[in-house]
Design an enzyme around this catalytic site. Sequence first.
Site, PDB file in Angstrom:
ATOM      1  CD  GLU A 134      -7.990  -1.360  11.037  1.00 51.73           C
ATOM      2  OE1 GLU A 134      -8.054  -2.132  10.066  1.00 51.73           O
ATOM      3  OE2 GLU A 134      -7.969  -0.113  10.924  1.00 51.73           O
ATOM      4  CB  SER A 147     -11.020  -3.986   8.960  1.00 53.31           C
ATOM      5  OG  SER A 147     -12.138  -3.179   8.725  1.00 53.31           O
ATOM      6  NE  ARG A 176      -1.603  -1.994  11.572  1.00 52.51           N
ATOM      7  CZ  ARG A 176      -2.411  -0.940  11.465  1.00 52.51           C
ATOM      8  NH1 ARG A 176      -3.507  -0.889  12.212  1.00 52.51           N
ATOM      9  NH2 ARG A 176      -2.136   0.043  10.637  1.00 52.51           N
ATOM     10  NE  ARG A 185      -3.707  -2.296   2.418  1.00 49.87           N
ATOM     11  CZ  ARG A 185      -4.616  -2.570   3.344  1.00 49.87           C
ATOM     12  NH1 ARG A 185      -4.818  -1.701   4.320  1.00 49.87           N
ATOM     13  NH2 ARG A 185      -5.307  -3.686   3.300  1.00 49.87           N
ATOM     14  NE  ARG A 206      -1.025   4.730   9.240  1.00 48.11           N
ATOM     15  CZ  ARG A 206      -2.304   4.375   9.340  1.00 48.11           C
ATOM     16  NH1 ARG A 206      -2.940   3.902   8.296  1.00 48.11           N
ATOM     17  NH2 ARG A 206      -2.940   4.491  10.500  1.00 48.11           N
TER      18      ARG A 206
END
Length: 431
Positions: A352, A355, A395, A265, A280
């Site tokens: 987070e 999701s 994560r 990403r 991130r």
Amino acid sequence: MFDIRYIRENPDAFDAGLARRGLSPRAGEILALDEEARKFTHALNEMQEKRNAASKQIGQAKAKGDEAEFNRLREEVESIKNQMPVAEEQQKKYQNQIRDILSGIPNIPADDVPEGEDEAANVEIRKWPESENGPKRLNDAKEHFDLGEALGQMDFETAAKMSGARFVLLKGQLARLERAIASFMLDLHTGEFCYTECNPPLLVKDDALYGTGQLPKFSEDLFKTTGEHWLIPTAEVSLTNIVNNEILSEEELPLRFTAWTPCFRSEAGSAGRDTRGMIRLHQFSKVELVSVTTPDQSKDEHERMTGAAEEVLKRLDLPFRTMVLSTGDMGFGAQKTYDIEVWLPGQGAYREISSCSNCGDFQARRMNTRYRVAGEKKKINPVHTLNGSGLAVGRTLVAILENYQESDGSIAVPDMLKPYMGGVEKIEAQK
């Protein structure tokens, strides 16, 4: 993508759904274009009927020897033949305009999704473990990047030399720990939750990303090759597109797929956010869960998928909370989304880690994926698709480092991961 018939029959409901997303009404604009497209569709049908009728009459005129009628009919057919491409071009123009508009409109939220502009309106629905005092707060808890660098096994500087910012090089037992986490997740999801493990392509074409909703709206968040391929931002793209343009049987649903893949990403909209550490990155790994169901299965499947993701954290004894996202915070293709947030004592915050979204028939209509209703051979409906992280592997590693840190800087290995670590019980600094 939306069914144009639904918008024709429910324009007010469609606009009300957009309003819950904070968007302006679009039904009037779409239906005006639809009316123009349908005019040309009607004209083309009439032309086709006239051409077919005239073609039959040509043969009759020739059989009768009526040369004048024969020539008149032939000219009529030729005239219709010349008019049809013009009408087809106009029809296609309006249909393409409708498609372009609908392609950029997000999914309509489910009725039970809380309304709000952003994450401030998200609602906590459960927390694990249940405790009035919340998760344990470690004294002088360090963040994962301080722990990893002190261990000599998390190297951002070397990664930056070869790739720039937002990359990491894991070495030694931390690299093995990441592999162990992913292997544990895959074994759990395939062994207890009946997902089929896949090893899908990491490079996909435009149609695959269009089908799952990343294109055309979110191209800036993706990495594109110099050719015709894109790097996947999540295995959701590859796994969901397994059923692209398929007609499935109701008996074979639900289908459940899982994969552990690298994800890529650009983080175009994340300047200044989480610039340190592994939260991130441009490249990270994730175990993805995808389900394909009938419409009446998808709500229960959403709960089931979220439970599967939560179970990973329970087995690893990592505190978490589950949130239902508000209309202003959930993703483009989702009808309803649960975010699972893991506790990070180094940050003193929940972050987070998964999701899980029910997309309804939104992706299915973009992919033209349908199922044949049992007992009704002629009835073919769009499927529902769901996707979720089960979990983000990097994560999860971050959460283990922060929750299992010892006072001497070492990291205790969670019991569930010890078999995957060859019996290693503690990760210590390299000597």
